[in-house]
Design an enzyme around this catalytic site. Sequence first.
Site, PDB file in Angstrom:
ATOM      1  N   ASP A  11     -15.139  28.049  30.993  1.00  0.00           N
ATOM      2  CA  ASP A  11     -15.927  28.992  31.802  1.00  0.00           C
ATOM      3  C   ASP A  11     -15.386  30.412  31.743  1.00  0.00           C
ATOM      4  OD1 ASP A  11     -17.606  26.962  32.594  1.00  0.00           O
ATOM      5  OD2 ASP A  11     -16.459  26.511  34.408  1.00  0.00           O
ATOM      6  N   ARG A  61     -21.456  34.226  35.717  1.00  0.00           N
ATOM      7  CA  ARG A  61     -20.276  34.684  34.964  1.00  0.00           C
ATOM      8  C   ARG A  61     -20.620  35.853  34.023  1.00  0.00           C
ATOM      9  NH1 ARG A  61     -16.786  31.269  37.191  1.00  0.00           N
ATOM     10  NH2 ARG A  61     -17.393  29.087  37.296  1.00  0.00           N
TER      11      ARG A  61
HETATM   12  C1  S3P Z   1     -17.318  21.417  35.398  1.00  0.00           C
HETATM   13  C2  S3P Z   1     -17.230  21.157  34.051  1.00  0.00           C
HETATM   14  C3  S3P Z   1     -17.569  22.129  33.001  1.00  0.00           C
HETATM   15  C4  S3P Z   1     -17.641  23.556  33.548  1.00  0.00           C
HETATM   16  C5  S3P Z   1     -18.395  23.618  34.849  1.00  0.00           C
HETATM   17  C6  S3P Z   1     -17.722  22.754  35.898  1.00  0.00           C
HETATM   18  C7  S3P Z   1     -16.967  20.373  36.367  1.00  0.00           C
HETATM   19  O1  S3P Z   1     -18.842  21.811  32.458  1.00  0.00           O
HETATM   20  O2  S3P Z   1     -18.244  24.409  32.601  1.00  0.00           O
HETATM   21  O3  S3P Z   1     -18.466  24.946  35.336  1.00  0.00           O
HETATM   22  O4  S3P Z   1     -16.792  20.678  37.555  1.00  0.00           O
HETATM   23  O5  S3P Z   1     -16.873  19.207  35.951  1.00  0.00           O
HETATM   24  P1  S3P Z   1     -19.015  20.782  31.252  1.00  0.00           P
HETATM   25  O6  S3P Z   1     -18.696  19.437  31.723  1.00  0.00           O
HETATM   26  O7  S3P Z   1     -20.468  20.910  30.864  1.00  0.00           O
HETATM   27  O8  S3P Z   1     -18.095  21.273  30.181  1.00  0.00           O
END
Ligand code: S3P
Length: 450
Positions: free
Chosen positions: A327, A402
Amino acid sequence: MTSQNSLPVPVTAQPAGALTGTISVPGDKSISHRALIFGSLAAGTTTVKGLLEGEDVLRTAAAMRQLGAQVTRNKDGSWEVTGNGVGALREPDDVLDMGNSGTAARLLMGLVASCPFTTFFAGDASLHKRPMGRVGRPLEEMGALITSRSGGRFPLGVTGRNLMPIDYELPVASAQVKSAILLAALDTPGITRVTEPKPTRDHTENMLRHFGAAVKMSAREDGGRVIEYQGQQELTPADIIVPGDPSSAAFIAVAASILPGSDVTITNVGLNPLRDGIFITLKEMGANIEIMNLREQAGERVGDLRIRASTLQGIEVPPERAPTMIDEFPVLFVAASFAKGKTVMRGLEELRVKESDRLAAMAVGLKACGVTLEELDDGLIIDGNGSAPMGGGRVVTHLDHRIAMSFLILGLAANNPVTVDDGRVMETSFPGFIDLMGSLGAKMAREQAE
Ligand code: S3P
């Protein structure tokens, strides 16, 4: 929820002097969602301190209430969550509106997959574009029924069944998909096994342990991990203190690094080793970041960060590090725009399916601000000359918090102000961003309505 029901609110960041002061950032978004979900599954009351009161997490709070848990905010800002035990959720009498939140959407799809009723989900325009088949497919393999638009996208319905455990290898590095499967496994007899070729954030596993469940995690020789969960364990209420979100701290760390003379301390930042890639990377670029007071809190590593301005160098970011800072790339692109030399960032195809296509949105906005870059299918190469970019321009945020915050940070240190077309979406993850930045000396302001 403000970001849905009002007119766009443009925000402008003006070139500013040094940032100074000591602050803390709002609670970790990933941990906050999970605190509400697991609190709602444990029989009894869990108290949560430091919960992120951003729109995304409030969506999860509302959904857990619809599913039968009691979720309330105390006068002192702590939250109480009372559940009835694993397998005791009730059928919601309305659609669960997930707003902008992919995490709420995907985790809750997994949660309701073992419940004997149908749950309907919807969200905002950004969420309706995002791929949900990555969650739907393993849940269907376990026995749930997903009814969706083509491509498995929102809005959709999940009809829960008595599920069977699966042995599933994640095709994409995604903590959300891993967590959805583990949540489906909670009330599924037998052992569910998830293999992740590249380790992703492990807050779900940590929190299951914090609530007294046994989770087996083993490392594979190739760097992957296997997580095994024996279903139908009871969860015991366990109070939680949510650390500050490293993803939010990253904006301030970059701002303090690129604004000459800055000296900022951020207290109580979550530093889970599967989330701290941004700080490691900034340090490799020459950032002056000191980590102090490392400690453990509710199963998570926490520390204070002191960031002083420094000159940054371009580097090649190892692609295998991407899941630990997925992120944070938008704001790293901003840091790279101020660095001297090329910063090569690859292995980032997942950025194309976040709240927006972050590679495209950042590339367009950065170019409009005078940054030299090359957009690749899976990343960006940014060629900085070691001085502030021109700035200027009005950037489209595409309902992506973001993107909005990254360009406002750029505007503080560029030669000309930067305006983002809509700042409301920042409320999803970082309520109070503009005021907090102002308290450090930043100049950011919302455009007044005519
Ligand atoms: C998250 C996992 C990530 C991240 C998101 C939060 C989480 O996504 O980008 O902001 O809390 O499990 P992805 O699982 O799609 O990578």
